[in-house]
Scaffold this motif. Structure first.
Motif, PDB file in Angstrom:
ATOM      1  N   GLU A  50       0.839  -1.200   0.000  1.00  0.00           N
ATOM      2  CA  GLU A  50       0.000   0.000   0.000  1.00  0.00           C
ATOM      3  C   GLU A  50       0.875   1.251   0.000  1.00  0.00           C
ATOM      4  OE1 GLU A  50      -2.308  -0.589   3.516  1.00  0.00           O
ATOM      5  OE2 GLU A  50      -3.383  -2.306   2.668  1.00  0.00           O
ATOM      6  N   GLY A  51       0.667   2.085  -0.984  1.00  0.00           N
ATOM      7  CA  GLY A  51       1.384   3.350  -1.034  1.00  0.00           C
ATOM      8  C   GLY A  51       2.808   3.269  -1.535  1.00  0.00           C
ATOM      9  N   LEU A  52       3.176   2.199  -2.221  1.00  0.00           N
ATOM     10  CA  LEU A  52       4.540   2.106  -2.747  1.00  0.00           C
ATOM     11  C   LEU A  52       4.784   3.090  -3.889  1.00  0.00           C
ATOM     12  CD1 LEU A  52       5.405  -1.716  -2.824  1.00  0.00           C
ATOM     13  CD2 LEU A  52       6.503   0.066  -1.469  1.00  0.00           C
ATOM     14  N   GLY A  53       3.736   3.399  -4.639  1.00  0.00           N
ATOM     15  CA  GLY A  53       3.905   4.313  -5.762  1.00  0.00           C
ATOM     16  C   GLY A  53       4.256   3.623  -7.068  1.00  0.00           C
ATOM     17  N   PHE A  54       4.244   2.313  -7.076  1.00  0.00           N
ATOM     18  CA  PHE A  54       4.457   1.547  -8.300  1.00  0.00           C
ATOM     19  C   PHE A  54       3.616   0.278  -8.213  1.00  0.00           C
ATOM     20  CE2 PHE A  54       8.203   1.005  -5.533  1.00  0.00           C
ATOM     21  CZ  PHE A  54       8.132  -0.349  -5.233  1.00  0.00           C
ATOM     22  N   PRO A  55       3.327  -0.344  -9.360  1.00  0.00           N
ATOM     23  CA  PRO A  55       2.457  -1.528  -9.352  1.00  0.00           C
ATOM     24  C   PRO A  55       3.064  -2.686  -8.567  1.00  0.00           C
ATOM     25  CG  PRO A  55       2.823  -0.741 -11.602  1.00  0.00           C
ATOM     26  CD  PRO A  55       3.747   0.022 -10.709  1.00  0.00           C
ATOM     27  N   SER A  56       2.196  -3.424  -7.914  1.00  0.00           N
ATOM     28  CA  SER A  56       2.634  -4.632  -7.227  1.00  0.00           C
ATOM     29  C   SER A  56       1.486  -5.627  -7.227  1.00  0.00           C
ATOM     30  CB  SER A  56       3.077  -4.324  -5.797  1.00  0.00           C
ATOM     31  OG  SER A  56       1.987  -3.886  -5.022  1.00  0.00           O
ATOM     32  N   VAL A  57       1.864  -6.887  -7.088  1.00  0.00           N
ATOM     33  CA  VAL A  57       0.895  -7.969  -6.996  1.00  0.00           C
ATOM     34  C   VAL A  57       1.474  -9.009  -6.053  1.00  0.00           C
ATOM     35  CG1 VAL A  57       1.768  -9.261  -8.987  1.00  0.00           C
ATOM     36  CG2 VAL A  57      -0.626  -9.483  -8.340  1.00  0.00           C
ATOM     37  N   LEU A  58       0.601  -9.700  -5.353  1.00  0.00           N
ATOM     38  CA  LEU A  58       1.040 -10.748  -4.436  1.00  0.00           C
ATOM     39  C   LEU A  58       0.534 -12.085  -4.940  1.00  0.00           C
ATOM     40  CD1 LEU A  58       1.306 -10.787  -0.697  1.00  0.00           C
ATOM     41  CD2 LEU A  58      -0.189 -12.488  -1.696  1.00  0.00           C
ATOM     42  N   VAL A  59       1.423 -13.054  -4.968  1.00  0.00           N
ATOM     43  CA  VAL A  59       1.055 -14.421  -5.331  1.00  0.00           C
ATOM     44  C   VAL A  59       1.525 -15.315  -4.182  1.00  0.00           C
ATOM     45  CG1 VAL A  59       1.323 -16.298  -6.989  1.00  0.00           C
ATOM     46  CG2 VAL A  59       1.316 -13.936  -7.795  1.00  0.00           C
ATOM     47  N   ASN A  69       9.494  -9.842 -17.964  1.00  0.00           N
ATOM     48  CA  ASN A  69       9.331  -8.751 -18.921  1.00  0.00           C
ATOM     49  C   ASN A  69       7.883  -8.548 -19.357  1.00  0.00           C
ATOM     50  OD1 ASN A  69      12.076  -8.011 -18.999  1.00  0.00           O
ATOM     51  ND2 ASN A  69      12.504  -9.728 -20.349  1.00  0.00           N
ATOM     52  N   LEU A  70       6.989  -9.426 -18.924  1.00  0.00           N
ATOM     53  CA  LEU A  70       5.575  -9.287 -19.265  1.00  0.00           C
ATOM     54  C   LEU A  70       4.898  -8.317 -18.298  1.00  0.00           C
ATOM     55  CD1 LEU A  70       4.556 -13.015 -19.897  1.00  0.00           C
ATOM     56  CD2 LEU A  70       5.092 -11.257 -21.592  1.00  0.00           C
ATOM     57  N   PRO A  71       3.682  -7.855 -18.665  1.00  0.00           N
ATOM     58  CA  PRO A  71       2.916  -7.019 -17.729  1.00  0.00           C
ATOM     59  C   PRO A  71       2.668  -7.768 -16.421  1.00  0.00           C
ATOM     60  CG  PRO A  71       1.949  -6.917 -19.925  1.00  0.00           C
ATOM     61  CD  PRO A  71       3.011  -7.984 -19.961  1.00  0.00           C
ATOM     62  N   ILE A  72       2.591  -7.028 -15.339  1.00  0.00           N
ATOM     63  CA  ILE A  72       2.554  -7.589 -13.996  1.00  0.00           C
ATOM     64  C   ILE A  72       1.416  -8.583 -13.782  1.00  0.00           C
ATOM     65  CG2 ILE A  72       1.229  -5.693 -12.960  1.00  0.00           C
ATOM     66  CD1 ILE A  72       3.180  -5.970 -10.524  1.00  0.00           C
ATOM     67  N   HIS A  73       0.231  -8.306 -14.313  1.00  0.00           N
ATOM     68  CA  HIS A  73      -0.888  -9.223 -14.089  1.00  0.00           C
ATOM     69  C   HIS A  73      -0.756 -10.492 -14.927  1.00  0.00           C
ATOM     70  CE1 HIS A  73      -2.841  -6.665 -11.262  1.00  0.00           C
ATOM     71  NE2 HIS A  73      -2.654  -5.636 -12.068  1.00  0.00           N
ATOM     72  N   ASP A  74      -0.100 -10.396 -16.086  1.00  0.00           N
ATOM     73  CA  ASP A  74       0.182 -11.602 -16.872  1.00  0.00           C
ATOM     74  C   ASP A  74       1.176 -12.492 -16.129  1.00  0.00           C
ATOM     75  OD1 ASP A  74      -1.494 -10.599 -18.813  1.00  0.00           O
ATOM     76  OD2 ASP A  74       0.125  -9.992 -20.178  1.00  0.00           O
ATOM     77  N   VAL A  75       2.159 -11.872 -15.490  1.00  0.00           N
ATOM     78  CA  VAL A  75       3.141 -12.628 -14.709  1.00  0.00           C
ATOM     79  C   VAL A  75       2.449 -13.333 -13.550  1.00  0.00           C
ATOM     80  CG1 VAL A  75       5.175 -12.449 -13.224  1.00  0.00           C
ATOM     81  CG2 VAL A  75       5.082 -11.176 -15.374  1.00  0.00           C
ATOM     82  N   ALA A  76       1.555 -12.626 -12.874  1.00  0.00           N
ATOM     83  CA  ALA A  76       0.831 -13.239 -11.752  1.00  0.00           C
ATOM     84  C   ALA A  76       0.072 -14.475 -12.214  1.00  0.00           C
ATOM     85  CB  ALA A  76      -0.122 -12.228 -11.118  1.00  0.00           C
ATOM     86  N   GLU A  77      -0.578 -14.386 -13.373  1.00  0.00           N
ATOM     87  CA  GLU A  77      -1.316 -15.532 -13.905  1.00  0.00           C
ATOM     88  C   GLU A  77      -0.374 -16.688 -14.239  1.00  0.00           C
ATOM     89  OE1 GLU A  77      -3.976 -16.486 -17.834  1.00  0.00           O
ATOM     90  OE2 GLU A  77      -4.269 -14.553 -16.860  1.00  0.00           O
ATOM     91  N   LYS A  78       0.762 -16.378 -14.832  1.00  0.00           N
ATOM     92  CA  LYS A  78       1.739 -17.425 -15.169  1.00  0.00           C
ATOM     93  C   LYS A  78       2.292 -18.086 -13.908  1.00  0.00           C
ATOM     94  CE  LYS A  78       2.793 -16.424 -19.770  1.00  0.00           C
ATOM     95  NZ  LYS A  78       2.242 -17.435 -20.653  1.00  0.00           N
ATOM     96  N   LEU A  79       2.466 -17.310 -12.837  1.00  0.00           N
ATOM     97  CA  LEU A  79       2.972 -17.875 -11.594  1.00  0.00           C
ATOM     98  C   LEU A  79       1.984 -18.851 -10.981  1.00  0.00           C
ATOM     99  CD1 LEU A  79       4.659 -14.805  -9.897  1.00  0.00           C
ATOM    100  CD2 LEU A  79       5.682 -16.590 -11.290  1.00  0.00           C
ATOM    101  N   VAL A  80       0.718 -18.486 -11.012  1.00  0.00           N
ATOM    102  CA  VAL A  80      -0.301 -19.391 -10.483  1.00  0.00           C
ATOM    103  C   VAL A  80      -0.326 -20.677 -11.305  1.00  0.00           C
ATOM    104  CG1 VAL A  80      -2.782 -19.692 -10.105  1.00  0.00           C
ATOM    105  CG2 VAL A  80      -1.673 -17.555  -9.440  1.00  0.00           C
ATOM    106  N   MET A  81      -0.244 -20.550 -12.627  1.00  0.00           N
ATOM    107  CA  MET A  81      -0.209 -21.741 -13.483  1.00  0.00           C
ATOM    108  C   MET A  81       1.046 -22.561 -13.207  1.00  0.00           C
ATOM    109  SD  MET A  81      -1.789 -20.294 -17.124  1.00  0.00           S
ATOM    110  CE  MET A  81      -0.227 -20.479 -17.863  1.00  0.00           C
ATOM    111  N   GLY A  82       2.181 -21.907 -13.001  1.00  0.00           N
ATOM    112  CA  GLY A  82       3.423 -22.613 -12.705  1.00  0.00           C
ATOM    113  C   GLY A  82       3.342 -23.371 -11.396  1.00  0.00           C
ATOM    114  N   GLY A  83       2.693 -22.764 -10.416  1.00  0.00           N
ATOM    115  CA  GLY A  83       2.509 -23.450  -9.143  1.00  0.00           C
ATOM    116  C   GLY A  83       1.644 -24.687  -9.295  1.00  0.00           C
TER     117      GLY A  83
END
Length: 153
Positions: A82-91, A107-121
């Protein structure tokens, strides 16, 4: 490129990075670890996570990888974002397959990376127990019974 911050119950974060070092022969840049001990102060932990995020952030944001959603490390990472001033996502549910994916797709957009991480898990969970070919359910019919192979074309 996205920064990666592993936040987990000590010593899981550092141990995960040590495994990556073993696999890759080095720890890639842009990764920080915040291991949280049972007696760590929450506010201090949040500050440590925020500093780690700032240290690895290169303009595209930060992915927080935590071990267990809803536990103190995860909750502290949410508060830190909260309040970092840049995008973040938690997985949550960090594993070595997730971290490998995170490194591969930073190098992908942050939400695409989050989706790939969930799939990788999910894809990193494999059972090698006795299974039938092609993941078909086991047919209890005797081998000589014609009903045994009714599923084959």
């Amino acid at each position: 490129m996205l920064g990666l911050v592993l936040v987990g119950h000590a010593p899981l974060g550092q141990a995960t990075v040590d495994v990556m070092n073993h696999i890759l022969g080095q720890v890639p840049t842009g990764i920080a670890v915040v291991d949280v001990k049972a007696d760590d102060d929450l506010d201090y932990t949040v500050l440590r996570i925020q500093q780690a995020a700032k240290d690895v952030q290169e303009g595209d944001g930060v992915v927080f990888l935590t071990d267990l959603f809803g536990a103190t490390p995860s909750n502290a990472a949410v508060k830190a974002s909260e309040g970092l001033g840049f995008p973040s996502v938690l997985v949550a549910g960090c594993s070595v397959p997730m971290l490998i994916r995170a490194l591969s797709y930073r190098n992908l957009p942050i939400h695409d990376v989050a989706e790939k991480l969930v799939m990788g898990g999910r894809n990193g969970i494999v059972s090698t127990g006795p299974t039938t070919p092609q993941r078909q359910t086991n047919n209890p019919a005797p081998h000589h019974d014609s009903a045994r192979d009714h599923h084959q074309q």
